[in-house]
Design an enzyme around this catalytic site. Structure first.
Site, PDB file in Angstrom:
ATOM      1  N   ASP A   1       0.402   8.577  10.763  1.00  0.00           N
ATOM      2  CA  ASP A   1      -0.402   7.616  10.872  1.00  0.00           C
ATOM      3  C   ASP A   1      -1.495   7.485  11.585  1.00  0.00           C
ATOM      4  O   ASP A   1      -1.494   7.476  12.618  1.00  0.00           O
ATOM      5  CB  ASP A   1       0.628   6.277  10.827  1.00  0.00           C
ATOM      6  CG  ASP A   1      -0.036   4.973  10.813  1.00  0.00           C
ATOM      7  OD1 ASP A   1      -1.220   4.861  10.417  1.00  0.00           O
ATOM      8  OD2 ASP A   1       0.672   4.084  11.062  1.00  0.00           O
TER       9      ASP A   1
ATOM     10  N   ASP B   1       0.969  -1.125   0.001  1.00  0.00           N
ATOM     11  CA  ASP B   1      -0.202   0.116   0.138  1.00  0.00           C
ATOM     12  C   ASP B   1       0.834   1.220   0.124  1.00  0.00           C
ATOM     13  O   ASP B   1       0.358   2.357   0.073  1.00  0.00           O
ATOM     14  CB  ASP B   1      -1.078  -0.176   1.179  1.00  0.00           C
ATOM     15  CG  ASP B   1      -0.211  -0.158   2.510  1.00  0.00           C
ATOM     16  OD1 ASP B   1       0.800  -0.582   2.672  1.00  0.00           O
ATOM     17  OD2 ASP B   1      -0.973   0.680   3.575  1.00  0.00           O
TER      18      ASP B   1
ATOM     19  N   HIS C   1       6.909  -9.643   6.698  1.00  0.00           N
ATOM     20  CA  HIS C   1       6.852  -9.701   7.992  1.00  0.00           C
ATOM     21  C   HIS C   1       8.192 -10.336   8.544  1.00  0.00           C
ATOM     22  O   HIS C   1       8.046 -11.301   9.055  1.00  0.00           O
ATOM     23  CB  HIS C   1       5.582 -10.063   8.828  1.00  0.00           C
ATOM     24  CG  HIS C   1       5.572  -9.357   9.862  1.00  0.00           C
ATOM     25  ND1 HIS C   1       6.441  -9.105  10.831  1.00  0.00           N
ATOM     26  CD2 HIS C   1       4.345  -8.753  10.609  1.00  0.00           C
ATOM     27  CE1 HIS C   1       6.155  -8.505  11.972  1.00  0.00           C
ATOM     28  NE2 HIS C   1       4.917  -8.342  11.949  1.00  0.00           N
TER      29      HIS C   1
ATOM     30  N   GLY D   1       0.930  -3.320  13.493  1.00  0.00           N
ATOM     31  CA  GLY D   1       2.046  -2.545  13.278  1.00  0.00           C
ATOM     32  C   GLY D   1       1.910  -1.072  13.332  1.00  0.00           C
ATOM     33  O   GLY D   1       2.624  -0.302  12.961  1.00  0.00           O
ATOM     34  N   HIS D   2       0.613  -0.788  13.876  1.00  0.00           N
ATOM     35  CA  HIS D   2       0.377   0.855  13.792  1.00  0.00           C
ATOM     36  C   HIS D   2       0.039   1.323  15.256  1.00  0.00           C
ATOM     37  O   HIS D   2      -0.525   0.786  16.127  1.00  0.00           O
ATOM     38  CB  HIS D   2      -0.772   1.086  12.869  1.00  0.00           C
ATOM     39  CG  HIS D   2      -0.657   0.663  11.648  1.00  0.00           C
ATOM     40  ND1 HIS D   2      -0.318   1.327  10.551  1.00  0.00           N
ATOM     41  CD2 HIS D   2      -0.899  -0.555  10.739  1.00  0.00           C
ATOM     42  CE1 HIS D   2      -0.255   0.754   9.371  1.00  0.00           C
ATOM     43  NE2 HIS D   2      -0.614  -0.455   9.604  1.00  0.00           N
TER      44      HIS D   2
END
EC number: 3.1.-.-
Lengths: 563, 563
Positions: free
Chosen positions: A206, A89, A245, A378-379
């Protein structure tokens, strides 16, 4: 909050001298196709160029690209494309942009560039690249860029600070703030603090997890969970994760070593990416641990781990094929343990649970995120975003990377942490934001459609075409064909009725034929001979009948042929 | 574990004398359309008769029914339909079964029967009913039934113990074991212990949450969360939940009272069900608390709560219409707080998040289960299932109510708690299980298709029709029409090409016309005049071309008309 509510494109005024223009072409309003264009003094800098994966509202679509329209006539002005990290993305649309101009320089970390180069090699594009790393600075035209380490679910991710005379902008890319990451590479909060002291005029950050309270679980808590699954498993173990990953794969390698198992990598992207990660020293593969699939299938099940793609339920992936019994080499059997060590990307739930059910049906024990802590996001969630906001203290905040609910939640966090409400710019793809004299504000809009890739063609699938697909997908069609004399308008052959996706019961729906005949006779009596008008008469007759008789809305396809 | 793996129907042998036959016609393999048929001595007892809601794999379908085929010629043998509770997946198919025979008695608790009667009234069916309650016993033909209170996300839910000379069977229905439920009506573990002491030969138990470790959060922990949301909200509050979740609505009423707000109920089913609940004394409505929607819209926003349907993202529900700006009376505005006090039923994620994004886009703060504890599940997770298993100590276990992954997880719990592995019957819809001499075993299979309701018709949509819909939905169609002379086979008119859902670029796809003409000329030269053969030639020509030129798979629709 400055908020975009204008549905109609309202072209922005010329950029004031000394101002910086920011145009998000993707990533605001949906998670995916991240792309932001910065403009200063006639020059452009692009940050990220990714794809969005379609959901049920975009049937048959393979990929969704950012709309390059607003920059297509200015490709020569683009100084570089800065890639913050190697997820699809963020890099997936690079080949489509380079198809327009192949020599736009790509700037990114070693791992990011290696992934994008592998992707471009498939299309025989050899890009111009500039490798950067955390702590580095590069002048890209008028854009003075400084790079910072950020921790994310892929190695070697970067944030970028962009200095122009208009001010200092920090774009975080995707990040979280695991304080004990496996590779020790933490998000550089200290560096951000230095920027904050200097004065950050605009923060783009983010928003993915802005709704979620608290902090992310450290990545290293996954290891013991994997270990306990490995300790319990008596047969073969199959682990699926994202093919990029690296740290998750490293944990699987570590657990395998600990429990005396060999690992075989399955799936083209898994094999390719882990090869790259190993070559760059990002993945530590103990000697003899990894074996080929041939060797693996000949070993006793309790000595093997298969590390596979397909964690999102993709039917054509390695795991998807195993689940449906279509994998050439691997058949799921009782005794197998399958671990889905991945998040569940919204929109994929149905396919993921289908795969899990098929695996369970074949006898496997399936461990997934509802059952055990085999994945962390991951965020950064809200708690971590507040740390960032408080350290950076930006004058203006523009939430990026999120659906509307995420962006709005992030905007609220910004205001709660002290950003002036009128300095929080909540906007969406195509909005134009100017940073002038330290103030960011929404000044207009450029066209920003979803650009659909379907098979070999790009851009011939529109929203109205997708509406046709949805109508056909929900109700099928009824086609009525009639041949009429071009002079008299009289029926020469037909009407015949055929249907697809509408009803199995042809005898029932053939009941419409006399009604169509009658309507055509009436039309002939009224002297109507225009085939377009006759077509409309057929359409109305069939449409009314199907609504009364079935309460369904198939597409009505009338064909009147003149001979 | 006895496991069903036979794909082909293998009709069961005659039921041995003194044996009890169990046929699950729904609910095993998917969450929904729960229905189990018990047979003893030529007589049948049905437990539940629900619907399944379609997912993306069943486009255009409204509802999925159990396949009544195996009992249609034995309707006179049915002693009763026992309904464990009033959720759609347990009662929704009753009208469709009663359409075959209206006088089959319905047995259930007061609230359950009131809901099913309201549903039947819409179809002008007045059923024969027998109201039962916990502690009660009824002899239904050879089936001696005893009813037990269970705690679930709807009031008045029951488990049923069925005694025949073949043994004692306990069917839990849906349940959880909240130890401090709002209405004080706990799952009757003591009663189940008594059954366990007597000796339960077969346990059929709810598997929905068998994969989830631990225990469910008490329902009463939701109250304080709602309270804190109400305390913070400055404007209007809109709460969405299932229209049958009386206890959740009660909590909203309590919070509204506490914070000086009035409540208006929105959505037909919400108004109807809460009326029934109030009349039966299950919902306590303080005087003056509930107002009409007219009154509500004229009050200051900070004094109002709207209690709405639409928690699953249904586009036509009250909340769905508000989100898309289509509600006649309610327009979402900045300052609104929307609470989705509901679970997210798998398959609904995309629509629910779409509604949330639209609400956020319109300026509302949206609180949902990812953000705050505004919902708890109604189904017992693994920890609670083990309590039940240990108290009942069944000789045989048949996991029901779940997808394959849930059933298998439940089977494992059964074995871990001491049920003999060969006494755990893991099966799916249509499998036939006989309980003979204390032993349950799989003896065969009956036909058990998904029966689709689409509009007014039932059963004319088949799996192959759904495949057609999926093909059309993903790729649209290309139709080619050609008129040929019935004697010579020569082309009289056409070929013409039209397409829907395939490509906007008609100029591009008209490129196939000369290829079709050429193929038809070749066929004519070869003396081929059969329209069916010509149709195949057209299909092949267009199909090959579209694959080469587009790498897409639209449906190819060739029509050859003879004149």
């Amino acid at each position: 909050m400055t908020e975009a509510h204008n549905e109609e494109a309202q072209l922005p005024p010329p950029l004031p001298e000394g101002g910086l223009r920011i145009i998000p072409l993707g990533g605001l309003g949906a998670i995916g196709r991240n792309m932001t264009v910065f403009e200063y003094d006639g020059k452009l800098l692009v940050v990220d160029c990714g794809v969005l994966f379609p959901d049920v509202e975009q049937p048959g679509v393979d990929l969704i690209l950012p709309d390059f329209g607003p920059i297509l006539d200015r490709l020569d002005d683009i100084q570089a494309i800065v890639l913050t990290h190697g997820h699809e993305d963020h890099i997936g649309a690079v080949p489509y942009l380079l198809a327009h101009k192949a020599d736009i320089p790509l700037v990114g970390s070693q791992f990011t560039l290696a992934l994008v180069e592998a992707k471009l090699a498939e299309r025989r594009i050899q890009p111009y690249t500039l490798t950067v790393r955390e702590g580095g600075r590069e002048r890209l035209g008028p854009f003075e860029c400084e790079f910072f380490a950020v921790n994310h679910s892929i190695p070697d991710a970067l944030a970028v600070a962009i200095r122009t005379p208009a001010g200092l902008v920090l774009h975080t890319g995707d990040f979280k703030m695991d304080q004990l990451p496996l590779d020790g590479r933490i998000t550089d909060l200290a560096g951000f603090a230095r920027l904050g002291a200097e004065g950050v005029d605009l923060l783009l950050s983010d928003s993915t997890n802005a709704e979620i309270p608290g902090f992310v679980t450290p990545e290293r808590e996954i290891g013991p969970v994997l270990d306990s699954i490995f300790a319990k498993a008596r047969g073969r173990i199959i682990v699926a994760s994202f093919a990029s990953h690296v740290h998750r794969v490293q944990q699987v390698f570590d657990s395998a070593l600990e429990h005396g198992r060999k690992v075989a990598l399955i799936g083209r992207s898994m094999v390719r990416n882990m090869g790259i990660a190993r070559d760059l020293g990002l993945l530590n593969i103990p000697a003899g641990l990894v074996v080929g699939l041939d060797e693996a299938t000949s070993m006793p099940p309790e000595q093997i781990v298969l590390m596979s793609t397909g964690s999102q339920g993709e039917p054509m992936s390695a795991l998807g094929r195993m689940a449906s019994g279509d994998h050439r080499h691997i058949t799921i059997a009782p005794g197998d343990t399958v671990v889905l060590a991945s998040s569940l990307v919204p929109g994929n739930e149905t396919s993921v649970y289908r795969v899990i059910n098929r695996l369970a049906r074949a006898g496997a024990v399936v461990v997934h995120k509802d059952v055990a802590k085999v994945h962390v996001s991951g965020h950064a969630p809200a708690g971590e975003l507040l740390y960032l906001l408080n350290v950076v203290r930006p004058s203006n905040l523009m939430p990026v990377h999120g659906e509307w609910r995420h962006l709005r939640a992030h905007a609220r966090l910004g205001i709660e942490s002290g950003v002036a409400p009128d300095r929080v710019v909540l906007c969406e793809d195509g909005d134009v934001v100017d940073l002038v004299e330290g103030r960011a504000s929404l000044v207009g809009r450029v066209k920003s459609r979803y650009v659909y890739v379907d098979g070999l063609a790009v851009g011939d699938v529109s929203e109205s075409l997708l509406t046709e697909r949805r109508i056909l997908g929900d109700g099928g069609f009824i086609a009525t064909t009639v041949v009429v004399d071009s002079v008299t308008g009289k029926v020469v052959a037909g009407p015949t009725v055929s249907a697809k996706g509408f009803s199995e019961d042809a005898a029932a729906f053939n009941a419409v034929i006399p009604l169509v005949t009658e309507a055509l006779n009436r039309a002939a009596a009224d002297g109507i001979t225009d085939p377009h008008q006759l077509q409309q008469i057929v359409r109305r007759t069939v449409g009314r009948w199907v609504n009364d008789a079935y309460r369904r809305r198939p597409m009505i396809v009338p064909t009147v042929v003149e001979v």
